[in-house]
Design a protein around this motif. Structure first.
Motif, PDB file in Angstrom:
ATOM      1  N   ILE A  55     -38.411 -15.830 -49.830  1.00  0.00           N
ATOM      2  CA  ILE A  55     -38.365 -17.293 -49.854  1.00  0.00           C
ATOM      3  C   ILE A  55     -38.880 -17.739 -51.219  1.00  0.00           C
ATOM      4  N   LEU A  56     -38.051 -18.461 -51.927  1.00  0.00           N
ATOM      5  CA  LEU A  56     -38.334 -18.837 -53.315  1.00  0.00           C
ATOM      6  C   LEU A  56     -38.519 -20.347 -53.411  1.00  0.00           C
ATOM      7  N   LEU A  57     -39.684 -20.786 -53.889  1.00  0.00           N
ATOM      8  CA  LEU A  57     -39.938 -22.213 -54.104  1.00  0.00           C
ATOM      9  C   LEU A  57     -40.711 -22.392 -55.413  1.00  0.00           C
ATOM     10  N   PRO A  58     -39.992 -22.498 -56.539  1.00  0.00           N
ATOM     11  CA  PRO A  58     -40.640 -22.560 -57.853  1.00  0.00           C
ATOM     12  C   PRO A  58     -41.043 -23.985 -58.254  1.00  0.00           C
ATOM     13  N   SER A  59     -41.988 -24.561 -57.542  1.00  0.00           N
ATOM     14  CA  SER A  59     -42.380 -25.959 -57.733  1.00  0.00           C
ATOM     15  C   SER A  59     -42.926 -26.225 -59.132  1.00  0.00           C
ATOM     16  N   VAL A  60     -42.686 -27.463 -59.611  1.00  0.00           N
ATOM     17  CA  VAL A  60     -43.150 -27.863 -60.940  1.00  0.00           C
ATOM     18  C   VAL A  60     -43.694 -29.289 -60.878  1.00  0.00           C
ATOM     19  N   THR A  61     -44.464 -29.649 -61.889  1.00  0.00           N
ATOM     20  CA  THR A  61     -44.878 -31.037 -62.057  1.00  0.00           C
ATOM     21  C   THR A  61     -43.745 -31.776 -62.759  1.00  0.00           C
ATOM     22  N   SER A  62     -43.225 -32.820 -62.137  1.00  0.00           N
ATOM     23  CA  SER A  62     -42.072 -33.519 -62.697  1.00  0.00           C
ATOM     24  C   SER A  62     -42.477 -34.365 -63.903  1.00  0.00           C
ATOM     25  N   GLN A  63     -41.491 -34.844 -64.624  1.00  0.00           N
ATOM     26  CA  GLN A  63     -41.752 -35.605 -65.838  1.00  0.00           C
ATOM     27  C   GLN A  63     -42.541 -36.880 -65.560  1.00  0.00           C
ATOM     28  N   MET A  92     -43.341 -15.831 -40.638  1.00  0.00           N
ATOM     29  CA  MET A  92     -42.219 -14.987 -40.223  1.00  0.00           C
ATOM     30  C   MET A  92     -42.200 -13.633 -40.918  1.00  0.00           C
ATOM     31  N   GLY A  93     -43.138 -13.429 -41.826  1.00  0.00           N
ATOM     32  CA  GLY A  93     -43.202 -12.139 -42.503  1.00  0.00           C
ATOM     33  C   GLY A  93     -42.242 -12.016 -43.665  1.00  0.00           C
ATOM     34  N   LYS A  94     -42.009 -13.112 -44.345  1.00  0.00           N
ATOM     35  CA  LYS A  94     -41.141 -13.084 -45.521  1.00  0.00           C
ATOM     36  C   LYS A  94     -41.986 -13.027 -46.794  1.00  0.00           C
ATOM     37  N   ILE A  95     -41.426 -12.446 -47.823  1.00  0.00           N
ATOM     38  CA  ILE A  95     -42.084 -12.447 -49.127  1.00  0.00           C
ATOM     39  C   ILE A  95     -41.891 -13.821 -49.749  1.00  0.00           C
ATOM     40  N   VAL A  96     -42.989 -14.493 -50.095  1.00  0.00           N
ATOM     41  CA  VAL A  96     -42.892 -15.818 -50.703  1.00  0.00           C
ATOM     42  C   VAL A  96     -43.188 -15.721 -52.196  1.00  0.00           C
ATOM     43  N   VAL A  97     -42.366 -16.405 -52.969  1.00  0.00           N
ATOM     44  CA  VAL A  97     -42.544 -16.476 -54.423  1.00  0.00           C
ATOM     45  C   VAL A  97     -42.588 -17.949 -54.797  1.00  0.00           C
ATOM     46  N   GLY A 140     -48.437 -12.937 -51.174  1.00  0.00           N
ATOM     47  CA  GLY A 140     -47.254 -13.522 -51.795  1.00  0.00           C
ATOM     48  C   GLY A 140     -47.369 -13.390 -53.303  1.00  0.00           C
ATOM     49  N   PHE A 141     -46.537 -14.146 -54.012  1.00  0.00           N
ATOM     50  CA  PHE A 141     -46.524 -14.043 -55.470  1.00  0.00           C
ATOM     51  C   PHE A 141     -46.463 -15.431 -56.097  1.00  0.00           C
ATOM     52  N   ILE A 184     -40.056  -7.054 -59.371  1.00  0.00           N
ATOM     53  CA  ILE A 184     -41.140  -6.281 -58.761  1.00  0.00           C
ATOM     54  C   ILE A 184     -40.982  -6.257 -57.243  1.00  0.00           C
ATOM     55  N   VAL A 185     -40.716  -7.417 -56.658  1.00  0.00           N
ATOM     56  CA  VAL A 185     -40.562  -7.488 -55.202  1.00  0.00           C
ATOM     57  C   VAL A 185     -39.417  -6.593 -54.745  1.00  0.00           C
ATOM     58  N   ILE A 186     -38.277  -6.721 -55.409  1.00  0.00           N
ATOM     59  CA  ILE A 186     -37.081  -5.999 -54.984  1.00  0.00           C
ATOM     60  C   ILE A 186     -37.251  -4.488 -55.125  1.00  0.00           C
ATOM     61  N   THR A 187     -37.949  -4.058 -56.154  1.00  0.00           N
ATOM     62  CA  THR A 187     -38.038  -2.619 -56.445  1.00  0.00           C
ATOM     63  C   THR A 187     -39.258  -1.939 -55.839  1.00  0.00           C
ATOM     64  N   THR A 188     -40.115  -2.699 -55.142  1.00  0.00           N
ATOM     65  CA  THR A 188     -41.301  -2.079 -54.511  1.00  0.00           C
ATOM     66  C   THR A 188     -41.388  -2.454 -53.027  1.00  0.00           C
ATOM     67  N   PRO A 189     -40.380  -2.090 -52.250  1.00  0.00           N
ATOM     68  CA  PRO A 189     -40.405  -2.429 -50.812  1.00  0.00           C
ATOM     69  C   PRO A 189     -41.555  -1.767 -50.066  1.00  0.00           C
ATOM     70  N   GLU A 190     -42.159  -0.742 -50.654  1.00  0.00           N
ATOM     71  CA  GLU A 190     -43.298  -0.085 -50.001  1.00  0.00           C
ATOM     72  C   GLU A 190     -44.500  -1.022 -49.898  1.00  0.00           C
ATOM     73  N   ASN A 191     -44.502  -2.117 -50.673  1.00  0.00           N
ATOM     74  CA  ASN A 191     -45.605  -3.081 -50.622  1.00  0.00           C
ATOM     75  C   ASN A 191     -45.352  -4.222 -49.642  1.00  0.00           C
ATOM     76  N   TRP A 192     -44.149  -4.320 -49.125  1.00  0.00           N
ATOM     77  CA  TRP A 192     -43.783  -5.475 -48.314  1.00  0.00           C
ATOM     78  C   TRP A 192     -44.651  -5.610 -47.068  1.00  0.00           C
ATOM     79  N   GLN A 193     -44.917  -4.513 -46.375  1.00  0.00           N
ATOM     80  CA  GLN A 193     -45.667  -4.603 -45.121  1.00  0.00           C
ATOM     81  C   GLN A 193     -47.065  -5.152 -45.340  1.00  0.00           C
ATOM     82  N   ARG A 194     -47.747  -4.649 -46.370  1.00  0.00           N
ATOM     83  CA  ARG A 194     -49.102  -5.141 -46.664  1.00  0.00           C
ATOM     84  C   ARG A 194     -49.075  -6.644 -46.951  1.00  0.00           C
TER      85      ARG A 194
END
Length: 410
Positions: free
Chosen positions: A304-312, A329-334, A351-352, A368-378
């Protein structure tokens, strides 16, 4: 207790955090009513609105829901005329209303016209969501049209854009009163106090989710990675940075399907970005969805990707409920180091986080998330634990009830 929620729009799809409070208080045996300006225009409603018959509990004070400057001006003009006619006739005149109040609060005359026909003297609690509604509620209490204790929840824009438009002293009267302010994070508590809120009357109260509605279903490693964003399409949501980052990853050979749920003023700009990058087969804009529809979509997502920013214009997030739902739900959040989000997400623990507007940082983090699925459970186990302990609406509503009853201590 009889509790009156004072909101802008109801029902409103993006404000499940308010709906969760309402239904939780009803489940606890309290009598919940809703004072709103109008209904959201898209016609979709959450199932709980129907399940709890909440439309039977709504009082609308702008039946026409008119938003244009012209109609607002006309409504104010008519209201002023009626106001002074009543004064001259000494009929139904509310003596404490002054011209400056009507000019300062354009919605006040609509509220007076609505509430003078009702008897709300038995209300115990008025819970205003967003600062401007807190100001209106306080004014209506001064006029004797609302009763009870007032609690105002501050979410974000009310501490920034509204203050920028109306000045740093806009909440002075509210903040100097004995009414209680409920900022949704430590970040916004500090902002309230910078603007003059008294520490003893300012309490952080997080928004939360019904964790039971969000089955823990962590994604398993697959060749194709499914990324999801859910947002209103406005600048502060940062969706364009998500599109740019996913585009780079696809160019690097990663197999990604990116779904974007929502709508708003930047929709055409985002669609154009996708078309210009020839990403129609990889990035899909799905429109608005109900909560149940969204849960079905989230179940299939890895990230789940939500790259929030401070608007102008200075607008910022609170703590997005979407992130809480995804973590439950056990999703990786970025997401980003923005507003109160670091109070929910701890980088590389549950999360990240990356810096705002840092597309390269998003790309590296997603790699990093995609290539290290061994970290997902933790990470996903830590994420759900965080929500269960600190953003669980059942616990939070119990705290809110204690607060309303005067049993809560800071």
């Amino acid at each position: 207790m009889k509790i009156l929620f004072f909101v802008g729009e109801f029902p409103k799809l993006s404000q499940t955090f308010i709906l969760n409070q309402m239904t939780g208080l009803i489940d606890a045996g309290h009598d919940v009513w809703i004072l709103a300006k109008k209904a959201e225009s898209n016609g979709k409603v959450h199932d709980d609105v129907l399940k709890y018959h909440l439309m039977d509990k709504v009082i609308y004070y702008d039946q026409n829901g008119r938003d244009s400057k012209l109609s607002k001006g006309w409504g104010l003009s008519k209201g002023l005329c009626r106001h002074y006619i009543h004064k001259l006739l000494k009929k139904n005149y509310i003596r404490n209303v002054h011209l400056k109040d009507l000019l300062k609060y354009p919605n006040l005359i609509l509220l007076i016209q609505t509430l003078r026909k009702l008897d709300l003297t038995d209300v115990d609690i008025v819970h205003a969501h967003f600062g401007p509604n807190g100001l209106l509620a306080q004014k209506l209490m001064q006029l004797g049209l609302l009763h009870g204790k007032l609690y105002t929840t501050f979410h974000g824009y009310d501490m920034l854009r509204y203050v920028k438009k109306h000045g740093d002293s806009v909440y002075e009267e509210l903040f100097q009163s004995k009414h209680t302010q409920l900022p949704i994070s430590e970040y916004w508590k500090n902002r309230c106090e910078q603007l003059g809120a008294k520490s003893k009357h300012t309490i952080v109260h997080h928004m939360g989710i019904d964790v039971g509605k969000f089955e823990y279903c962590p994604a398993v490693q697959e060749k194709e990675i499914r990324v999801l964003s859910v947002a209103r399409f406005v600048e502060k949501k940062g969706i364009e940075y998500g599109i740019s980052a996913v585009s780079q990853l696809i160019d690097q050979g990663y197999s990604i399907q990116y779904s974007i749920v929502g709508g708003g003023p930047l929709e055409e700009k985002l669609r154009t970005m996708i078309q210009e990058k020839h990403l129609e087969k990889h990035i899909h804009m799905l429109g608005w969805k109900t909560q149940n529809e969204l849960i079905d979509i989230m179940k299939k997502a890895h990230i789940i990707l939500l790259p929030s920013v401070t608007s102008q214009d200075g607008d910022m997030e609170g703590i997005p409920v979407l992130l809480m739902e995804a973590m439950a739900m056990g999703k990786i959040v970025v997401s980003t180091y923005h507003s109160g989000i670091p109070e929910l997400i701890r980088h590389n623990d549950n999360g990240f986080l990356v810096e705002e507007r840092d597309v390269e940082g998003l790309v590296r983090t997603l790699q990093i998330v995609i290539t290290t699925p061994e970290n997902w459970q933790r990470i996903t186990e830590n994420a759900r634990k965080t929500v269960l302990e600190d953003f669980n609406i059942e616990r939070l509503n119990n705290q809110l009830i204690d607060l309303f009853k005067g049993n809560y201590s800071k």
